[in-house]
Design a protein around this motif. Structure first.
Motif, PDB file in Angstrom:
ATOM      1  N   ASP A  30      -5.695  26.075 -37.874  1.00  0.00           N
ATOM      2  CA  ASP A  30      -4.612  26.785 -38.566  1.00  0.00           C
ATOM      3  C   ASP A  30      -3.252  26.406 -37.984  1.00  0.00           C
ATOM      4  O   ASP A  30      -2.290  26.189 -38.718  1.00  0.00           O
ATOM      5  N   ASP A  31      -3.173  26.380 -36.656  1.00  0.00           N
ATOM      6  CA  ASP A  31      -1.937  25.993 -35.962  1.00  0.00           C
ATOM      7  C   ASP A  31      -2.325  25.725 -34.508  1.00  0.00           C
ATOM      8  O   ASP A  31      -2.451  26.654 -33.710  1.00  0.00           O
ATOM      9  N   GLY A  32      -2.517  24.474 -34.181  1.00  0.00           N
ATOM     10  CA  GLY A  32      -3.037  24.102 -32.864  1.00  0.00           C
ATOM     11  C   GLY A  32      -2.191  24.618 -31.711  1.00  0.00           C
ATOM     12  O   GLY A  32      -2.716  25.134 -30.726  1.00  0.00           O
ATOM     13  N   ALA A  33      -0.868  24.476 -31.829  1.00  0.00           N
ATOM     14  CA  ALA A  33       0.022  24.882 -30.740  1.00  0.00           C
ATOM     15  C   ALA A  33      -0.022  26.390 -30.532  1.00  0.00           C
ATOM     16  O   ALA A  33      -0.155  26.877 -29.402  1.00  0.00           O
ATOM     17  N   ALA A  34       0.092  27.141 -31.635  1.00  0.00           N
ATOM     18  CA  ALA A  34       0.079  28.609 -31.533  1.00  0.00           C
ATOM     19  C   ALA A  34      -1.263  29.109 -31.012  1.00  0.00           C
ATOM     20  O   ALA A  34      -1.330  30.043 -30.207  1.00  0.00           O
ATOM     21  N   TYR A  35      -2.338  28.467 -31.472  1.00  0.00           N
ATOM     22  CA  TYR A  35      -3.676  28.873 -31.030  1.00  0.00           C
ATOM     23  C   TYR A  35      -3.844  28.644 -29.530  1.00  0.00           C
ATOM     24  O   TYR A  35      -4.393  29.493 -28.821  1.00  0.00           O
ATOM     25  N   ALA A  36      -3.364  27.503 -29.038  1.00  0.00           N
ATOM     26  CA  ALA A  36      -3.483  27.190 -27.608  1.00  0.00           C
ATOM     27  C   ALA A  36      -2.709  28.190 -26.758  1.00  0.00           C
ATOM     28  O   ALA A  36      -3.194  28.663 -25.724  1.00  0.00           O
ATOM     29  N   ILE A  37      -1.493  28.516 -27.200  1.00  0.00           N
ATOM     30  CA  ILE A  37      -0.680  29.487 -26.459  1.00  0.00           C
ATOM     31  C   ILE A  37      -1.352  30.854 -26.466  1.00  0.00           C
ATOM     32  O   ILE A  37      -1.421  31.538 -25.436  1.00  0.00           O
ATOM     33  N   ALA A  38      -1.856  31.252 -27.640  1.00  0.00           N
ATOM     34  CA  ALA A  38      -2.503  32.558 -27.762  1.00  0.00           C
ATOM     35  C   ALA A  38      -3.742  32.656 -26.872  1.00  0.00           C
ATOM     36  O   ALA A  38      -3.976  33.681 -26.225  1.00  0.00           O
ATOM     37  N   GLN A  39      -4.527  31.580 -26.833  1.00  0.00           N
ATOM     38  CA  GLN A  39      -5.732  31.579 -25.996  1.00  0.00           C
ATOM     39  C   GLN A  39      -5.381  31.705 -24.517  1.00  0.00           C
ATOM     40  O   GLN A  39      -6.057  32.407 -23.756  1.00  0.00           O
ATOM     41  N   SER A  40      -4.306  31.032 -24.116  1.00  0.00           N
ATOM     42  CA  SER A  40      -3.857  31.108 -22.725  1.00  0.00           C
ATOM     43  C   SER A  40      -3.440  32.537 -22.378  1.00  0.00           C
ATOM     44  O   SER A  40      -3.776  33.059 -21.307  1.00  0.00           O
ATOM     45  N   GLN A  41      -2.719  33.178 -23.299  1.00  0.00           N
ATOM     46  CA  GLN A  41      -2.273  34.544 -23.063  1.00  0.00           C
ATOM     47  C   GLN A  41      -3.443  35.525 -23.106  1.00  0.00           C
ATOM     48  O   GLN A  41      -3.470  36.514 -22.371  1.00  0.00           O
ATOM     49  N   GLN A  73       0.374  43.934 -19.645  1.00  0.00           N
ATOM     50  CA  GLN A  73      -0.708  43.675 -20.592  1.00  0.00           C
ATOM     51  C   GLN A  73      -0.261  43.983 -22.020  1.00  0.00           C
ATOM     52  O   GLN A  73      -0.526  43.210 -22.945  1.00  0.00           O
ATOM     53  N   ASP A  74       0.416  45.100 -22.185  1.00  0.00           N
ATOM     54  CA  ASP A  74       0.900  45.479 -23.519  1.00  0.00           C
ATOM     55  C   ASP A  74       1.873  44.423 -24.061  1.00  0.00           C
ATOM     56  O   ASP A  74       1.822  44.069 -25.245  1.00  0.00           O
ATOM     57  N   SER A  75       2.748  43.935 -23.197  1.00  0.00           N
ATOM     58  CA  SER A  75       3.730  42.928 -23.619  1.00  0.00           C
ATOM     59  C   SER A  75       3.046  41.627 -24.017  1.00  0.00           C
ATOM     60  O   SER A  75       3.411  40.992 -25.019  1.00  0.00           O
ATOM     61  N   LEU A  76       2.045  41.222 -23.240  1.00  0.00           N
ATOM     62  CA  LEU A  76       1.320  39.994 -23.560  1.00  0.00           C
ATOM     63  C   LEU A  76       0.573  40.132 -24.880  1.00  0.00           C
ATOM     64  O   LEU A  76       0.559  39.208 -25.703  1.00  0.00           O
ATOM     65  N   GLU A  77      -0.058  41.288 -25.083  1.00  0.00           N
ATOM     66  CA  GLU A  77      -0.794  41.503 -26.326  1.00  0.00           C
ATOM     67  C   GLU A  77       0.155  41.518 -27.525  1.00  0.00           C
ATOM     68  O   GLU A  77      -0.182  41.005 -28.603  1.00  0.00           O
ATOM     69  N   ALA A  78       1.344  42.085 -27.332  1.00  0.00           N
ATOM     70  CA  ALA A  78       2.337  42.068 -28.409  1.00  0.00           C
ATOM     71  C   ALA A  78       2.780  40.634 -28.711  1.00  0.00           C
ATOM     72  O   ALA A  78       2.952  40.251 -29.870  1.00  0.00           O
ATOM     73  N   GLY A  79       2.939  39.830 -27.654  1.00  0.00           N
ATOM     74  CA  GLY A  79       3.319  38.431 -27.842  1.00  0.00           C
ATOM     75  C   GLY A  79       2.248  37.645 -28.581  1.00  0.00           C
ATOM     76  O   GLY A  79       2.559  36.823 -29.440  1.00  0.00           O
ATOM     77  N   ILE A  80       0.987  37.914 -28.240  1.00  0.00           N
ATOM     78  CA  ILE A  80      -0.118  37.257 -28.936  1.00  0.00           C
ATOM     79  C   ILE A  80      -0.104  37.645 -30.406  1.00  0.00           C
ATOM     80  O   ILE A  80      -0.290  36.804 -31.294  1.00  0.00           O
ATOM     81  N   GLY A  81       0.140  38.924 -30.661  1.00  0.00           N
ATOM     82  CA  GLY A  81       0.197  39.401 -32.046  1.00  0.00           C
ATOM     83  C   GLY A  81       1.291  38.719 -32.845  1.00  0.00           C
ATOM     84  O   GLY A  81       1.087  38.346 -34.008  1.00  0.00           O
ATOM     85  N   ASN A  82       2.444  38.519 -32.203  1.00  0.00           N
ATOM     86  CA  ASN A  82       3.546  37.837 -32.890  1.00  0.00           C
ATOM     87  C   ASN A  82       3.176  36.404 -33.255  1.00  0.00           C
ATOM     88  O   ASN A  82       3.639  35.861 -34.269  1.00  0.00           O
ATOM     89  N   LEU A  83       2.343  35.787 -32.429  1.00  0.00           N
ATOM     90  CA  LEU A  83       1.949  34.401 -32.675  1.00  0.00           C
ATOM     91  C   LEU A  83       0.880  34.266 -33.759  1.00  0.00           C
ATOM     92  O   LEU A  83       0.946  33.361 -34.588  1.00  0.00           O
ATOM     93  N   VAL A  84      -0.107  35.162 -33.739  1.00  0.00           N
ATOM     94  CA  VAL A  84      -1.295  34.914 -34.570  1.00  0.00           C
ATOM     95  C   VAL A  84      -1.583  35.979 -35.626  1.00  0.00           C
ATOM     96  O   VAL A  84      -2.396  35.739 -36.527  1.00  0.00           O
ATOM     97  N   ASP A  85      -0.948  37.143 -35.546  1.00  0.00           N
ATOM     98  CA  ASP A  85      -1.264  38.193 -36.519  1.00  0.00           C
ATOM     99  C   ASP A  85      -0.658  37.881 -37.889  1.00  0.00           C
ATOM    100  O   ASP A  85       0.468  37.373 -37.991  1.00  0.00           O
TER     101      ASP A  85
END
Length: 276
Positions: free
Chosen positions: A43-54, A224-236
Motif C-alpha cells: 500500500d505504501d512501503g515507506a509509511a508501512y516501514a515507519i509504522a512497523q518501527s513505531q 506510548q499514547d503519542s507513538l500510537e497516535a503517530g502510527i494512526g496518522n500514518l496508516v489509519d
C-alpha cells in the motif's frame, strides 16, 4: 467508426474501466473493513516501514512499564515494612523509657524486657518477609535495583536499597539488645533515638525513589499514547472519506456494467445489415 464483429473496441474499453473501478472498490472495501489505509507494504512501503518501527517501540514500552511496575511494587513493600519497623522502634523506646524508671520493681522491669525482646525480634522477621518477586530492598542482600527506562534497554532507572537490619548503619540497635536495670535501659534510649531518626531518613529516600519511578511511568504512558497516535496518522483510514468513496465507486461500477452490456450489444447491429 467501422463496425466489426471480430474486435469490439467499445467492449474492451468498457471492460478495462469496469476492472479499474472494481479494483478501486476492492481497495476501498479493504480500508473500510481494516480501518487502515496502509495495511501492508504494497500500500505504501515507506509509511508501512515507519509504522512497523513505531509499533515495535510501543510493544517494547510495555516491557518497560512491566519493569517499572515491579520496581514500584518492590519499593511499596519495602516502605510498608520500613514504616512498621519505625513503629516498632518507637515501641521499643517506650519500653526502654519505662524500664529506666528507677522506682520500678524488678518484676515489672523484667516484663518490659520480655516485651522489648519480642518486638526486637519482630523487626528481623519483618525485614525477612519484606520481599516482592524475589527482591528485598531492606535486608542488605543487594545494593540497588535497575528498572528499564527506555524501549531499547540502553537506560535504566536505579533505585538504591536501604539496609534496615539490626546492628546496621541505619538501625544501630544490636540484635541481642535488652536491659536488666534502669541504667542499661536508659543507655538504649540514645541508640533508639538515632535509629528512629535514621529509619525516617531512609523512608524519605525510598519515597523519593518511588515518586521518580511513578513519574517515569506516567511519562512512558504518555510516550506510548503519542507513538500510537503517530502510527494512526500514518496508516489509519479516513472512514468518512472512504464511506463516500465507496458509494461513488458502487455507482460507477453499476454504470460500468451497463456500459459493458451496451458495448457487447454493438455486434448485433451487424445483423440488421443482412435483413431483407
Amino acid at each position: 467508426m467501422s463496425l466489426s464483429i471480430n474486435t469490439n473496441t467499445g467492449a474492451m474499453v468498457a471492460l478495462q474501466n469496469l476492472n479499474s473501478t472494481s479494483s478501486q472498490l476492492a481497495g476501498t472495501q479493504t480500508r473500510i473493513s481494516t480501518g487502515l489505509k496502509v495495511a501492508s507494504a504494497k500500500d505504501d512501503g515507506a509509511a508501512y516501514a515507519i509504522a512497523q518501527s513505531q509499533r515495535a517501540s510501543v510493544a517494547s514500552l510495555d516491557a518497560v512499564k512491566d519493569s517499572l511496575n515491579r520496581a514500584t511494587s518492590s519499593i511499596d513493600v519495602a516502605m510498608s515494612a520500613g514504616e512498621s519497623i519505625s513503629d516498632m522502634l518507637t515501641q521499643l523506646k517506650e519500653k526502654a523509657l519505662a524500664a529506666s524508671d528507677t522506682s520500678l520493681d524488678t518484676t515489672s522491669r523484667d516484663a518490659l524486657a520480655a516485651d522489648f525482646e519480642s518486638i526486637r525480634d519482630q523487626i528481623t522477621k519483618t525485614i525477612t518477609n519484606a520481599e516482592f518477586n524475589g527482591i528485598n530492598l531492606i535486608d542488605g542482600s543487594i545494593t540497588s535495583i535497575g528498572a528499564l527506562a527506555n524501549a531499547d534497554g540502553s537506560s535504566t532507572l536505579t533505585v538504591d536499597t536501604e539496609n534496615l537490619s539490626l546492628a546496621g548503619t541505619i538501625v544501630t540497635l544490636a540484635t541481642d539488645a535488652t536491659f536488666a536495670t534502669a541504667t542499661s535501659a536508659n543507655t538504649l534510649l540514645t541508640t533508639l533515638d538515632s535509629s528512629i531518626s535514621n529509619v525516617s531518613a531512609a523512608l524519605a529516600r525510598m519515597g523519593t525513589d518511588s515518586k521518580a519511578v511513578s513519574a517515569h511511568m506516567t511519562f512512558i504512558g504518555k510516550l506510548q499514547d503519542s507513538l500510537e497516535a503517530g502510527i494512526g496518522n500514518l496508516v489509519d483510514a479516513d472512514m468518512a472519506k472512504e464511506s463516500a468513496k465507496l458509494q461513488a465507486l458502487q455507482t460507477k461500477q453499476q454504470l460500468g456494467v451497463q456500459a459493458l452490456s451496451i458495448a457487447n450489444q454493438a455486434p448485433q447491429t451487424a445483423l440488421s445489415l443482412f435483413r431483407g
